[in-house]
Design a protein around this motif. Structure first.
Motif: not given
Length: 322
Positions: A179-205
């Motif tokens: 389970l700790p491995v899944f937590y670490l992966l989830w945290h990093n995936a969320l961070n990358i997804g949110v960062t990419g999503g914010v930039l994509a929403s302002y046409d910075r993909t």
């Protein structure tokens, strides 16, 4: 059994064995003598252990026997041939053996990060809620780009290397608990997804991928490998092969994990250099991405080509992923 009398009787042989074991060069006659004394003292050790196991004498004789054994068999040391075997056989073989695990982690991670990126990009109000309106978006963009150049490159590379290595160590060490491995992966995936999503929403993909891809391909592959190998160790405990006990299965998976951990040290060093020197470089984005993709493809090719070759030479058991 009188230990003092026994030591007095055989003490000369013990001293002679110690002398020969420490001697740098031995003649043929001295080698024969060393072998004979080694066998005798090993017998003496067995007698003392069985009849009167005095701890001090047992420890003394054990050291003598081990020193003589090392002198006869040769002291293993680091050599260029051993280093070559590690990089041409041991490491790629271990990486190739675990590929179903780390490729599975890569697919799952990419789907989660991609979902968050898509969802935020398709729902601009969520991006605005996270960072505010357009001025905040511009500030976010400036911070995202500036992060890669605000520190001196060499110290930044070292910082990235140690940080990524620490994440990988946690993934490997926590694998037995799953389970700790899944937590670490989830945290990093969320961070990358949110960062990419914010930039994509302002046409910075394009900006997002041009800054992430050069180093991220190799860096995230290292994280995926660490997580996959860690989960493989945990699965060895949950479902060991029928011919092994749980302890044996975990020990075998852990030995492979150690090889991978040593290899990841070098991989993260390369990824850190790319992130510190290539990602912020004042060159066209296509050049930066091309450099990162070339190194990443070279690493994958190394794993496939040399890993298959190592497996063909000495087949490795591949445990099925769940």
């Amino acid at each position: 059994m009188d230990l003092d009398a026994y030591a007095a009787e055989h003490g000369a042989q013990w001293r002679r064995l110690s002398q020969l074991s420490a001697q740098r060069r031995l003649t043929a006659a001295e080698v024969d003598e060393l072998i004979a004394l080694y066998q005798r003292v090993a017998t003496h050790l067995s007698v003392v252990r069985s009849r009167s196991p005095d701890p001090a004498l047992v420890a003394r004789l054990s050291r003598l026997v081990l020193a003589a054994q090392s002198r006869l068999t040769g002291r293993p040391g680091l050599s260029w041939s051993a280093v070559g075997r590690f990089f041409s056989t041991s490491l790629p073989g271990a990486l190739y053996q675990a590929w179903p695990w780390w490729t599975g982690v890569a697919v799952g991670f990419s789907l989660i990060a991609g979902f968050f990126m898509w969802w935020i990009a398709e729902n601009p109000e969520s991006a605005a809620a996270l960072i505010g309106e357009r001025p905040a978006a511009e500030l976010f963009e400036a911070r995202f780009v500036g992060y890669y150049s605000e520190h001196e490159a060499s110290s930044f590379a070292f910082q990235l290397w140690t940080n990524n290595a620490w994440v990988a160590v946690r993934c490997l060490a926590a694998g037995i608990l799953i389970l700790p491995v899944f937590y670490l992966l989830w945290h990093n995936a969320l961070n990358i997804g949110v960062t990419g999503g914010v930039l994509a929403s302002y046409d910075r993909t394009g900006l997002f991928f041009s800054m992430i891809a050069p180093h991220g391909l190799l860096e995230m592959t290292g994280i995926f490998i660490a997580a996959g190998v860690g989960l493989r160790i945990g699965w060895a405990w949950i479902a060991p092969p029928p011919d092994l006990t749980r302890g044996q299965a975990v020990a075998r998976a852990a030995r492979s994990g150690i090889l991978v951990a040593v290899g990841l040290v070098g991989l993260f060093a390369v990824a850190g250099l790319i992130e510190a020197f290539v990602t912020p470089a004042a060159v066209p984005p296509a050049v930066r991405v091309g450099i990162g993709m070339t190194i990443w493809a070279g690493f994958l090719g190394y794993v496939v080509v040399y890993g298959r070759r190592a497996r063909a030479a000495a087949p490795l058991r591949v445990d099925r992923a769940p």
